[in-house]
Design a protein around this motif. Structure first.
Motif, short mmCIF file in Angstrom:
data_model
loop_
_atom_site.label_atom_id
_atom_site.label_comp_id
_atom_site.label_asym_id
_atom_site.label_seq_id
_atom_site.Cartn_x
_atom_site.Cartn_y
_atom_site.Cartn_z
N LEU A 140 0.84 -1.20 0.00
CA LEU A 140 0.00 0.00 0.00
C LEU A 140 0.88 1.26 0.00
CD1 LEU A 140 -3.02 0.63 0.11
CD2 LEU A 140 -2.79 0.78 2.58
N PHE A 141 1.92 1.16 0.73
CA PHE A 141 2.78 2.34 0.92
C PHE A 141 4.07 2.09 0.15
CE2 PHE A 141 1.00 0.50 4.77
CZ PHE A 141 -0.15 1.26 4.88
N ASP A 142 4.02 2.38 -1.16
CA ASP A 142 5.11 1.97 -2.02
C ASP A 142 6.46 2.51 -1.60
OD1 ASP A 142 2.82 3.45 -4.05
OD2 ASP A 142 4.32 4.64 -2.96
N SER A 143 7.38 1.60 -1.46
CA SER A 143 8.78 1.89 -1.20
C SER A 143 9.01 2.88 -0.08
CB SER A 143 9.44 2.44 -2.48
OG SER A 143 9.26 1.52 -3.51
N GLN A 144 8.40 2.60 1.04
CA GLN A 144 8.71 3.42 2.21
C GLN A 144 8.79 2.50 3.42
OE1 GLN A 144 6.20 7.24 2.20
NE2 GLN A 144 5.37 5.93 0.64
N VAL A 145 9.54 2.93 4.37
CA VAL A 145 9.66 2.14 5.59
C VAL A 145 8.63 2.67 6.59
CG1 VAL A 145 11.18 1.46 7.47
CG2 VAL A 145 12.10 1.76 5.16
N VAL A 146 7.78 1.77 7.05
CA VAL A 146 6.79 2.17 8.05
C VAL A 146 7.45 2.15 9.42
CG1 VAL A 146 4.62 1.54 9.16
CG2 VAL A 146 4.86 1.35 6.69
N VAL A 147 7.43 3.29 10.12
CA VAL A 147 8.16 3.36 11.38
C VAL A 147 7.26 3.31 12.61
CG1 VAL A 147 10.21 4.48 10.47
CG2 VAL A 147 8.28 5.88 11.20
N LYS A 148 5.98 3.69 12.45
CA LYS A 148 5.05 3.61 13.58
C LYS A 148 3.69 3.21 13.05
CE LYS A 148 7.06 5.43 17.43
NZ LYS A 148 8.28 4.78 17.50
#
Lengths: 627, 935
Positions: free
Chosen positions: B211-219
């Motif tokens: 869903l969140f292309d190419s990003q690191v989910v931090v919280k």
């Protein structure tokens, strides 16, 4: 028409139906929780009393498809079926059950293990009535089958046999009752508490005898506890004004005497079980088949092709107040029954006769036709009772019966000092052992024990003639004080006089307490008669002549409330008489007749642990090899 | 009142309020602590973060204790963890128990009211070996991910560890964020990874969320109603999606890559972000950022203060150095009253209601205007509910006053009926059947379809507000809101208060609301008292006094469960107190088992007997027996040896010979004077264990019974049974027999079968034992009978040999009878003498037997000798066997004419009957005969 009075003006009946409905609802609820195909396994011996509360239609309605009796070789269980055992907690039955379960377990071990899971899923259920016992749990656990079955209990409660007769039908109770075993007392108490949920709180409890005292006190204690828990609950208006708890031990004599009222004699001759009597089928083969009430076994029979030609076939016949003719004669002395049946026969033939009158208007003819089924019912019941009466008279006219009756009455009336010669004769002729014990015990009770010489003689004789195994019966009877060695003078002559127990010159055509035993008024009935008028307190010294006759009264309401109730009450005071340890048909009839004697001031509703008779009492004591 | 309005923040159409609940005096730098707060205004637990440098030297900053504070900053407890490894994570269960997860995989669950006795659980070996990489705690689950990416879930309620399939994660990948929740009975574990992937793990398997292309989910966080998912990426993008990640509902760019300290939901409608060191006007300040619908947002700057956010179902609490604040959406009823320039009827009612009391004439007019506009119900209800949502007691009072004045204008019943459908925001609260407790006194309104009168609502709300205000008091420090309260219900509130040891308040609330838990509260109080260090007697007196005062002196009426108190006392090692308390328990079914557990067998048995419940008595007896491992039958051998001894010495000899005798003695002591218990035990053993029964009977001095037991044994000896050692109920025996005979069918082992002779020998042996007992007990009747039986058995064996017919099992009479019928009269004569059967009886037997086999000639021969029983019996036995003609000669021998006539009548010989009757001069008798003849 003593019986029909109860049907008309006492509102006690709806409460009984309500009680039965509650039990049925409980059954439905329990069955609902078991999903899937169901088959039920019953105990043939006690299925009769169960059937009075939960009949086959109810069971079918709950989705039970198959009915089996508990026996040694139960067929293997079909897949995805629930097997429901509905039995009383009797050792023998439980053992049969565990044997079966062990087989199930063994089978699963031998075959594939996977199937074990399946069988576990095809649940086994055990419902014990009237209640679970720790002993049953123990046995199940000891035999290693406890985890194979879901155990629950099912309280059948107090079973209405009649609009004025309730019974717990506790089997084997009588012998236990004699001992210090208090288990039945606890059950009696809970049953009475349950009963009060339907008929309201009983304001006054009178008790006589040790066991009655125990029940009365427990009742009061639990009453207060439950009241406390449901403070806000609206108390139901009490339908019963007073409860008398009567301990059988206070009057052991009456059940041993041969019953001479019609219902009592039917019981002595044919044996009444759960309001049914088994009669030769041909007696009941009236031109129209009387529709049988839904009763478990009957229904089963109906499913099978009926073989009509079997001459020994016996069929059930209901004896209760739905049979109006029976209601009229059940309490009467046997000597009177013939005459009543005769006049009934005349009446009916007269009614039939009107049919053939010529020149009848269409409307009156129609009225007659409408009456026909009713008339046929009457005709049918009349024919059955005539046949029963014939059979009974054939037996009672034989010396075997009349000798016994004469001796019993002579002992009661004090006309003879003993019946030793008669008893010795019985033994010499090897009459039934029950008959010997019955009269021997009666004599012992009346004389307050046998003389040393007679005591030794009869004990020796019984063992020699009937066998060594009867030393247990003798020992049991002795231990329970029914058969004993004379120690002191008997109070019985005084009791006989004070309580007016004997009157051979009573008017037989009139309803009278004496008529149920042809001249002897039961002690129990006499005691109950004086519970309120003049009251036990005023005849204290006379009561104390009897064995086990301490008494007392416990009130569930305040004095003020009691007086208020007394004032509000309509004419008849409804009294529930609970006989701990059983009651005979003759005593029930006696109490019904007493109502008339007392000018219908009281209406007695009789409750008991079991309907008994002399044969049952002596049999329960003399069972060989049990002690 | 508009000042209230000015403090609100507007996020699109919604208003939000943030206000101080408590001014905290704890003066803590939350940056150094790791905190976790219990829901619904519950307490907050903190411990010093091991990674932070301590610059303070206050006690609390040192050591490794977990400290627990109320929301008002009052310290209510601490847990010493100095001997434990590092704390990984903390959490709270629904019922306010503190969960602490340690590095070694141990889980401690501390009840608030008993911090020192935690429940201890363990994640097991795997966790210990691999170490905890990440963890997550929810009120019912504790999840750990080990360094080898094994996932373990501990379910608190079920007390079990589940292991999920391990996940494959590329090397050098770290977990950046973690979220765990249960939805529709399915567990969901969402893991944000440093390789820019987000994995969703369920029992079914692992799924990647793209869903969140190419990003690191931090919280990440899930909204309290479990409908919305929110997360923030390392690029500063905030997302809100539906719970299944399918729809992005909101995307908010923070335009900053500072990773927030906390991302938390505020209720289920906005999210809160706590960011440290944000530049503001050249300064660096900490920021609380609230993001609402349509990317609307509000900034709250906190200077250098460090924050801790905890989510509530209808808002969020924010802890800082000096205060505890509450953020939540403003309910529509409050907006319509307090909104600037509002002219709604409720605003008018509120304002004029307060001036009304100052006798302002305009106020009356204004109120009448509301009436005329038919808006009064609406206005009153709005004021009532606004009061419910209010924390300020001053404003509560004013709102309620206005409502009270307003409702007095609704005079008729119809007037006061409220149509709930008009009040959308209130409806869900009042229409929830679970909240029926607030209608305790209004039975008619428990049906929620029934319209509620505003009088009811006013009364109930006033009560609720009183309760809420009470618990919000800084001393108790539970800042619960109305929706929270209605959500958990009053029963749970009482539980929460009890956990907080607020016994008095709980009790007062119970009294105030007339709750059933009154007794429960009293018991909890008593239990706490029992745990204290006071003296037993003091405690007992205090408890009794309190119960007397509160519940009355009538034992039965007050019916409080003393069992629970006694149980507490027992486990606290105060046995005497426990016994004293338990004496007061009314329910024997509770009382008896505890007495047993405390080893008070005597009392337990007495109470069980008193109760009249046999089941209970049985359970006591069986417990005592099983506990002492009564195996009386194992000592059978030594007893049979003593059987020859005199009985007076038996007890003595047993005590010398038998170790188990002491136990027996104890049992007899226990049973002394309890006939009903003895009878039950006898009844039980009679069916289960005759060996033990025999010993018991001996102990009771019932020697005749012991002998009879032997005789019973003799009867159970049959051919198919080789031994009778394990003697049981005859019915059971029969069942076993069937079993055995079935077995034998297959095995066909004839050696197991006994001969007739063996059986009789065995029987005789047992009978002889019985005889010894009887003679020792001076029971001559049974002794004689037994000896006679032995003699009989010997004779019967002879008979069987000679006649090859079955004799064993018959009585003396029957044996002689059978012998006569088998033409063995001489042998019968012989036995008659040996068995001491009276001559007259023997005559009876003989003639009956002869008549039975129709040997009437012999009967006649016998009649020629002098009969000791007269000749009537001869006639009778003939008649009995329908031999009427043969009876006549015997009838003739009778001297009594009446008897003669009667007997002739029976044979149907009417002529002879009448002839004899005529001699009697009894016309009635003759008539009777004639009438019979006619039939």
């Amino acid at each position: 028409m003593s019986g029909s009075v109860f049907l008309n003006n006492i509102q006690f009946v709806p409460s009984l139906n309500e009680m039965r409905e509650t039990i049925r609802d409980k059954f439905r609820e329990k069955m609902k929780k078991i999903t899937g195909r169901k088959e039920i396994i019953l105990d043939p011996k006690s299925v009769g009393s169960l059937g009075l509360m939960i009949d086959i239609t109810i069971m079918k309605e709950c989705g039970i498809q198959k009915f089996l009796y508990l026996k040694d070789n139960l067929p293997p269980l079909e897949k995805y079926t629930n097997r429901i055992f509905f039995i009383p907690p009797k050792l023998l039955l439980i053992k049969t059950l565990t044997n079966y379960l062990q087989k199930v377990k063994k089978f699963t071990k031998k075959e594939e293990i996977e199937r074990y899971e399946e069988i576990k899923k095809e649940n086994h259920y055990l419902f014990l009535y009237p209640r679970k016992t720790i002993l049953c749990d123990e046995i199940l656990e000891e035999d290693g089958v406890y985890d194979l079955i879901t155990v629950d209990d099912f309280d059948l409660g107090i079973i209405p046999f009649e609009t004025d007769v309730l019974t717990l039908e506790l089997d084997s109770d009588f012998r236990k009752y004699r001992m210090n075993d208090i288990s039945s007392l606890y059950y009696i108490t809970t049953s009475l508490l349950n009963l009060q949920k339907h008929v309201g709180k009983i304001p006054e409890i009178k008790w006589i005898g040790e066991k009655s005292k125990f029940v009365a006190e427990m009742l009061k204690k639990h009453q207060e506890e439950t009241e406390n828990q449901n403070q806000n609950q609206n108390a139901k208006k009490s339908e019963i004004d007073s409860l008398i708890i009567f301990d059988r031990k206070t009057d052991m004599i009456t059940p041993l005497v041969t019953q001479i009222n019609y219902e009592g004699l039917i019981n002595e001759v044919f044996v009444i079980k759960n309001t049914y009597v088994e009669l030769p089928a041909k007696w009941l083969d009236f031109n129209k088949e009387k529709e049988e009430k839904s009763q478990l076994e009957d229904n089963k029979e109906q499913q099978q092709p009926v073989v009509k030609t079997d001459p020994n076939k016996r069929q059930k016949y209901v004896l209760n107040s739905t049979d109006l003719l029976f209601t009229e004669i059940r309490d009467r002395n046997m000597g009177e029954v013939g005459a009543i049946l005769n006049s009934k026969a005349k009446e009916i033939s007269k009614e039939y006769g009107t049919r053939f009158e010529p020149n009848q208007s269409i409307s009156s003819l129609r009225k007659f036709v409408q009456k026909l089924p009713h008339l046929q019912d009457q005709h049918f019941s009349l024919s059955v009772h005539i046949k029963m009466t014939q059979e009974i008279l054939a037996i009672t006219s034989k010396p075997h019966f009349s000798d016994r009756m004469e001796n019993e009455l002579a002992l009661l009336a004090g006309e003879i000092t003993d019946a030793n010669e008669y008893i010795e004769n019985l033994i010499n002729k090897q009459d039934k052992i029950q008959s010997v014990f019955r009269i021997l015990c009666l004599q012992s009770l009346i004389l307050n024990g046998l003389k040393q010489k007679d005591f030794d003689f009869f004990r020796k004789e019984i063992v020699q003639v009937y066998g060594h195994k009867y030393i247990f019966s003798l020992y049991n009877l002795q231990k329970f004080g029914i058969l004993k060695l004379s120690e002191s003078k008997s109070n019985f002559p005084q009791i006989r006089k004070i309580f007016n127990l004997i009157n051979f010159d009573f008017d037989k055509s009139d309803d009278h307490v004496y008529s149920v035993f042809s001249g002897y008024a039961p002690i129990s009935v006499r005691i109950i008669q004086q519970a309120f008028e003049p009251g036990w307190e005023s005849i204290k010294n006379q009561l104390f002549l009897l064995e086990n006759s301490s008494f007392g009264t416990i009130y569930n309401v305040s004095k003020k409330e009691l007086i208020e109730m007394e004032e509000k009450r309509k004419k008849t005071k409804v009294v529930l008489v609970f006989f701990i340890g059983g009651v005979t048909h003759a005593e029930i009839s006696g109490l019904r007749l007493l109502e008339k004697d007392q000018g219908n001031k009281f209406h007695y509703v009789i409750a008991t642990t079991k309907i008994i008779d002399g044969a049952y009492v002596s049999k329960s004591f003399i069972d060989p090899l049990v002690f | 009142m508009t000042e209230k309005f000015f403090s609100w923040s507007k996020l699109q159409e919604d208003y939000y309020t943030k206000f101080e609940l408590y001014n905290l005096e704890w003066d803590l730098d939350l940056d150094i602590f790791i905190a976790e707060a219990a829901p619904n205004g519950g307490p907050i637990a903190i411990y010093r973060s091991p990674t932070k440098i301590v610059i303070q030297d206050r006690e609390i900053y040192k050591g490794s204790n977990v400290h627990i504070f109320t929301s008002s900053g009052k310290r209510i407890g601490q847990i010493d963890c100095s001997k434990k490894p590092h704390i990984v994570k903390m959490g709270w269960t629904h019922d306010s128990r503190l969960i602490i997860l340690f590095e070694d995989g141990e889980i401690f669950i501390h009840p608030l009211d008993n911090l020192f006795e935690p429940e201890i659980h363990n994640f097991g070996e795997l966790c210990q070996q691999e170490g905890i990489l990440e963890s997550y705690i929810t009120p019912n689950n504790i999840v750990v991910i080990t360094f080898k990416f094994n996932i373990l879930i501990f379910e608190i309620e079920d007390d079990q560890v589940t292991r999920l399939k391990e996940i494959k994660v590329p090397a050098n990948t770290a977990i950046t964020s973690l979220l765990f929740y249960e939805l529709n009975y399915e567990i969901n574990l969402v893991i944000g990874l440093s390789n820019e992937k987000v994995l969703q793990i369920t029992r079914k398997g692992t799924k990647e969320i793209k869903l969140f292309d190419s990003q690191v989910v931090v919280k990440m966080d899930l909204s309290p109603n479990q409908k919305f998912f929110s997360c923030i990426t390392n690029t500063g993008l905030v997302y809100v999606t539906t719970e299944n990640f399918s729809n992005v509902l909101l995307q908010f760019d923070m335009k900053s890559s500072v990773i927030p300290e906390q991302l938390k939901w505020c209720g289920s409608d906005t999210i809160l972000l706590y960011l440290k060191d944000i530049e503001k006007d050249g300064d660096v300040e900490n920021l609380l950022l609230m993001i609402g619908r349509g990317n609307s947002f509000v900034n709250y700057y906190y200077g250098e203060e460090h924050l801790f956010i905890t989510t509530e179902t209808d808002g969020a609490r924010i802890f800082s150095r000096n205060s505890c604040e509450f953020v939540s959406q403003v309910k529509p009823c409050r907006i319509s009253i307090f909104k600037l320039g509002s002219v709604s009827p409720e605003t008018i009612l509120f304002e004029s209601g307060n001036t009304f009391l100052e006798k302002n004439s305009k106020a009356d007019l204004k109120i009448r205007k509301i009436m005329e506009d038919n808006q009064m119900h609406h206005a009153v209800t709005q004021c009532i509910f606004a009061a419910g949502f209010e924390f300020d007691t001053n404003i509560q009072r004013k709102l309620l006053r206005a409502a009270s004045i307003g409702k007095s204008y609704c005079k008729t019943v119809e007037d006061s009926i409220l149509n709930l459908n008009k009040f959308e925001e209130i409806k869900p609260i009042y229409c929830d059947p679970n909240l029926s407790h607030i209608h305790l006194h209004e039975p008619e309104s428990t049906n929620f379809n029934h319209p509620l009168s505003i009088h009811n609502i006013f009364g109930q709300m006033s009560k609720l507000i009183r309760i809420l205000n009470t618990i919000r008091d800084p001393d108790i420090g539970i800042p619960m809101t109305l929706p929270q309260f209605l959500h958990i219900g009053i029963d749970s509130l009482i539980e929460v208060l009890l956990k907080n040891k607020q016994y008095l308040i709980s009790f007062e609330i119970c009294k105030f609301m007339n709750l059933k838990q009154k007794n429960h509260v009293l018991i909890s109080w008593a239990c706490a008292l029992i745990k204290s260090t006071r003296h037993d007697d003091d405690i007992y007196d205090m408890i009794q006094k309190k119960i007397d005062i509160e519940l009355g002196k009538n034992q039965i009426r007050r019916s409080i469960s003393y069992y629970e108190m006694a149980n507490q006392a027992s486990s606290a090692g105060r046995k005497n107190l426990a016994i004293r308390l338990l004496e007061n328990e009314l329910k024997p079914s509770k009382q008896v088992p505890l007495f047993l557990r405390m080893n008070e067998n005597q009392t337990a048995l007495n109470k069980a007997i008193e109760s009249g419940d046999t089941s209970l008595v049985y359970s006591v007896l069986l417990k005592i027996l099983s506990r002492k491992k009564y195996r009386l039958h194992q000592r059978k051998k030594s007893n049979s040896q003593t059987e020859n001894l005199k009985f007076e010495n038996l007890q003595k000899s047993m005590s010398e010979n038998d170790i188990g005798f002491q136990q027996d003695l104890k049992l007899f002591k226990l049973l002394r004077g309890k006939p009903s218990a003895i009878d039950l035990l006898i009844g039980y053993w009679r069916e289960q264990d005759h060996a033990s029964l025999s010993i018991l009977l001996r102990g009771l001095g019932l020697f005749s019974d012991v002998g009879l037991l032997k005789i019973l044994e003799n009867f159970s000896i049959t051919k198919t049974l080789s031994t009778s050692d394990n003697l049981n109920d005859p019915h059971l025996k029969r069942l076993e027999e069937i079993e055995k005979s079935l077995d034998q069918l297959s095995v066909q082992n004839p050696e197991n079968r006994l001969t007739d002779r063996d059986v009789v020998d065995k029987k005789i042996l047992v009978l002889k034992e019985a005889s010894t007992i009887f003679s020792a007990a001076k029971d001559s009747f049974h002794d004689k009978a037994t000896n006679q039986q032995i003699k009989l058995l010997q004779k019967q064996l002879e008979c069987e040999k000679i006649t090859s017919q079955k004799f064993v099992g018959l009585s003396c009479s029957q044996t002689l009878f059978k012998l006569v019928t088998l033409n063995q009269t001489k042998r019968a004569d012989k036995y008659r003498k040996e068995l001491k059967i009276s001559e007259s009886k023997y005559w009876w037997i003989k003639i009956r037997a002869l008549a039975h086999v129709k040997r009437f000639n012999e009967l006649e021969t016998l009649a020629r000798s002098k009969s000791p029983i007269g000749y009537e019996p001869f006639a009778l036995v003939c008649i009995e066997n329908d031999a009427f003609n043969q009876a006549s000669p015997f009838i003739e021998k009778i001297s009594n004419s009446r008897r003669k006539a009667e007997l002739y009548l029976k044979t149907g010989n009417y002529t002879r009957a009448i002839a004899n009757a005529k001699q009697l001069n009894d016309p009635k008798f003759i008539d009777l005969i004639i009438s019979k003849k006619r039939k």
